[in-house]
Design a protein around this motif. Structure first.
Motif, PDB file in Angstrom:
ATOM      1  N   SER A 101       0.826  -1.205   0.000  1.00  0.00           N
ATOM      2  CA  SER A 101       0.000   0.000   0.000  1.00  0.00           C
ATOM      3  C   SER A 101       0.863   1.259   0.000  1.00  0.00           C
ATOM      4  N   THR A 102       1.872   1.286   0.853  1.00  0.00           N
ATOM      5  CA  THR A 102       2.766   2.441   0.932  1.00  0.00           C
ATOM      6  C   THR A 102       3.550   2.608  -0.360  1.00  0.00           C
ATOM      7  N   LEU A 103       4.016   1.506  -0.911  1.00  0.00           N
ATOM      8  CA  LEU A 103       4.755   1.552  -2.167  1.00  0.00           C
ATOM      9  C   LEU A 103       3.892   2.128  -3.288  1.00  0.00           C
ATOM     10  N   ALA A 104       2.677   1.643  -3.414  1.00  0.00           N
ATOM     11  CA  ALA A 104       1.795   2.109  -4.491  1.00  0.00           C
ATOM     12  C   ALA A 104       1.449   3.588  -4.328  1.00  0.00           C
ATOM     13  N   LYS A 105       1.039   3.977  -3.142  1.00  0.00           N
ATOM     14  CA  LYS A 105       0.664   5.379  -2.918  1.00  0.00           C
ATOM     15  C   LYS A 105       1.863   6.304  -3.068  1.00  0.00           C
ATOM     16  N   GLY A 106       2.973   5.914  -2.476  1.00  0.00           N
ATOM     17  CA  GLY A 106       4.165   6.758  -2.530  1.00  0.00           C
ATOM     18  C   GLY A 106       4.688   6.930  -3.944  1.00  0.00           C
ATOM     19  N   ALA A 107       4.731   5.856  -4.701  1.00  0.00           N
ATOM     20  CA  ALA A 107       5.231   5.937  -6.080  1.00  0.00           C
ATOM     21  C   ALA A 107       4.337   6.840  -6.911  1.00  0.00           C
ATOM     22  N   CYS A 108       3.035   6.717  -6.742  1.00  0.00           N
ATOM     23  CA  CYS A 108       2.109   7.563  -7.507  1.00  0.00           C
ATOM     24  C   CYS A 108       2.246   9.030  -7.109  1.00  0.00           C
ATOM     25  N   LEU A 150       7.876   6.346 -13.492  1.00  0.00           N
ATOM     26  CA  LEU A 150       7.464   5.299 -12.560  1.00  0.00           C
ATOM     27  C   LEU A 150       8.310   4.050 -12.757  1.00  0.00           C
ATOM     28  N   ALA A 151       8.547   3.677 -14.010  1.00  0.00           N
ATOM     29  CA  ALA A 151       9.371   2.501 -14.299  1.00  0.00           C
ATOM     30  C   ALA A 151      10.789   2.702 -13.784  1.00  0.00           C
ATOM     31  N   ALA A 152      11.351   3.886 -13.986  1.00  0.00           N
ATOM     32  CA  ALA A 152      12.720   4.159 -13.540  1.00  0.00           C
ATOM     33  C   ALA A 152      12.821   4.137 -12.014  1.00  0.00           C
ATOM     34  N   VAL A 153      11.868   4.763 -11.348  1.00  0.00           N
ATOM     35  CA  VAL A 153      11.877   4.788  -9.878  1.00  0.00           C
ATOM     36  C   VAL A 153      11.649   3.383  -9.327  1.00  0.00           C
ATOM     37  N   ALA A 211      15.166  10.754 -10.732  1.00  0.00           N
ATOM     38  CA  ALA A 211      14.409  11.863 -11.308  1.00  0.00           C
ATOM     39  C   ALA A 211      15.235  12.830 -12.149  1.00  0.00           C
ATOM     40  N   PRO A 212      16.445  13.186 -11.751  1.00  0.00           N
ATOM     41  CA  PRO A 212      17.203  14.125 -12.593  1.00  0.00           C
ATOM     42  C   PRO A 212      17.420  13.606 -14.016  1.00  0.00           C
ATOM     43  N   HIS A 213      17.357  12.305 -14.190  1.00  0.00           N
ATOM     44  CA  HIS A 213      17.551  11.721 -15.514  1.00  0.00           C
ATOM     45  C   HIS A 213      16.246  11.592 -16.286  1.00  0.00           C
ATOM     46  N   VAL A 214      15.111  11.774 -15.598  1.00  0.00           N
ATOM     47  CA  VAL A 214      13.809  11.538 -16.220  1.00  0.00           C
ATOM     48  C   VAL A 214      12.994  12.827 -16.352  1.00  0.00           C
ATOM     49  N   PHE A 215      13.046  13.691 -15.346  1.00  0.00           N
ATOM     50  CA  PHE A 215      12.248  14.912 -15.331  1.00  0.00           C
ATOM     51  C   PHE A 215      13.119  16.137 -15.562  1.00  0.00           C
ATOM     52  N   GLU A 216      12.504  17.190 -16.097  1.00  0.00           N
ATOM     53  CA  GLU A 216      13.204  18.478 -16.164  1.00  0.00           C
ATOM     54  C   GLU A 216      13.174  19.142 -14.800  1.00  0.00           C
ATOM     55  N   ASP A 217      12.044  19.009 -14.090  1.00  0.00           N
ATOM     56  CA  ASP A 217      11.874  19.610 -12.771  1.00  0.00           C
ATOM     57  C   ASP A 217      11.446  18.530 -11.780  1.00  0.00           C
ATOM     58  N   PRO A 218      12.412  17.859 -11.137  1.00  0.00           N
ATOM     59  CA  PRO A 218      12.060  16.776 -10.218  1.00  0.00           C
ATOM     60  C   PRO A 218      11.576  17.279  -8.874  1.00  0.00           C
ATOM     61  N   SER A 219      10.352  17.816  -8.821  1.00  0.00           N
ATOM     62  CA  SER A 219       9.776  18.311  -7.571  1.00  0.00           C
ATOM     63  C   SER A 219       8.676  17.353  -7.124  1.00  0.00           C
ATOM     64  N   PRO A 220       8.969  16.475  -6.177  1.00  0.00           N
ATOM     65  CA  PRO A 220       7.966  15.488  -5.755  1.00  0.00           C
ATOM     66  C   PRO A 220       6.896  16.094  -4.872  1.00  0.00           C
ATOM     67  N   VAL A 221       5.773  15.419  -4.805  1.00  0.00           N
ATOM     68  CA  VAL A 221       4.706  15.779  -3.883  1.00  0.00           C
ATOM     69  C   VAL A 221       5.037  15.208  -2.518  1.00  0.00           C
TER      70      VAL A 221
END
Length: 95
Positions: free
Chosen positions: A23-30, A40-43, A81-91
């Motif tokens: 549950s934590t894995l699914a919610k946190g990843a999303c 998501l695949a990279a993380v 994230a630095p390799h996947v996103f331009e702006d890696p700002s997580p929620v």
């Protein structure tokens, strides 16, 4: 195809601990990647590597399981994230 390692060091834990893990894995990843499927695949892959190298103790408390998953997701995100996103700002952030 690589199989996911068991999340706990002895392969089995109390069913409630496994439920908290997934549950934590699914919610946190999303929360971290939103709708970015490539991210998501990279993380998930990085999280898989962290778990393989250091599984969660099978006698961990539910709170500890949740904390370990959040901590490792956070680490997986920020190393990926630095390799996947331009702006890696997580929620999801660590307090």
């Amino acid at each position: 195809v690589a199989r996911a390692p068991p999340p706990f060091n002895h392969g089995a834990a109390h069913p409630a601990a496994e439920a908290v893990f997934w549950s934590t894995l699914a919610k946190g990843a999303c929360m971290l990647v939103g709708g970015h499927v490539g991210a998501l695949a990279a993380v998930a892959w990085r999280f898989h590597e962290l778990l393989r190298d250091d599984p969660i103790p099978s006698n961990a408390s539910l709170r500890d399981v949740e904390a370990v998953v959040v901590q490792r997701l956070h680490h997986a995100y920020f190393t990926t994230a630095p390799h996947v996103f331009e702006d890696p700002s997580p929620v999801l952030t660590l307090a």
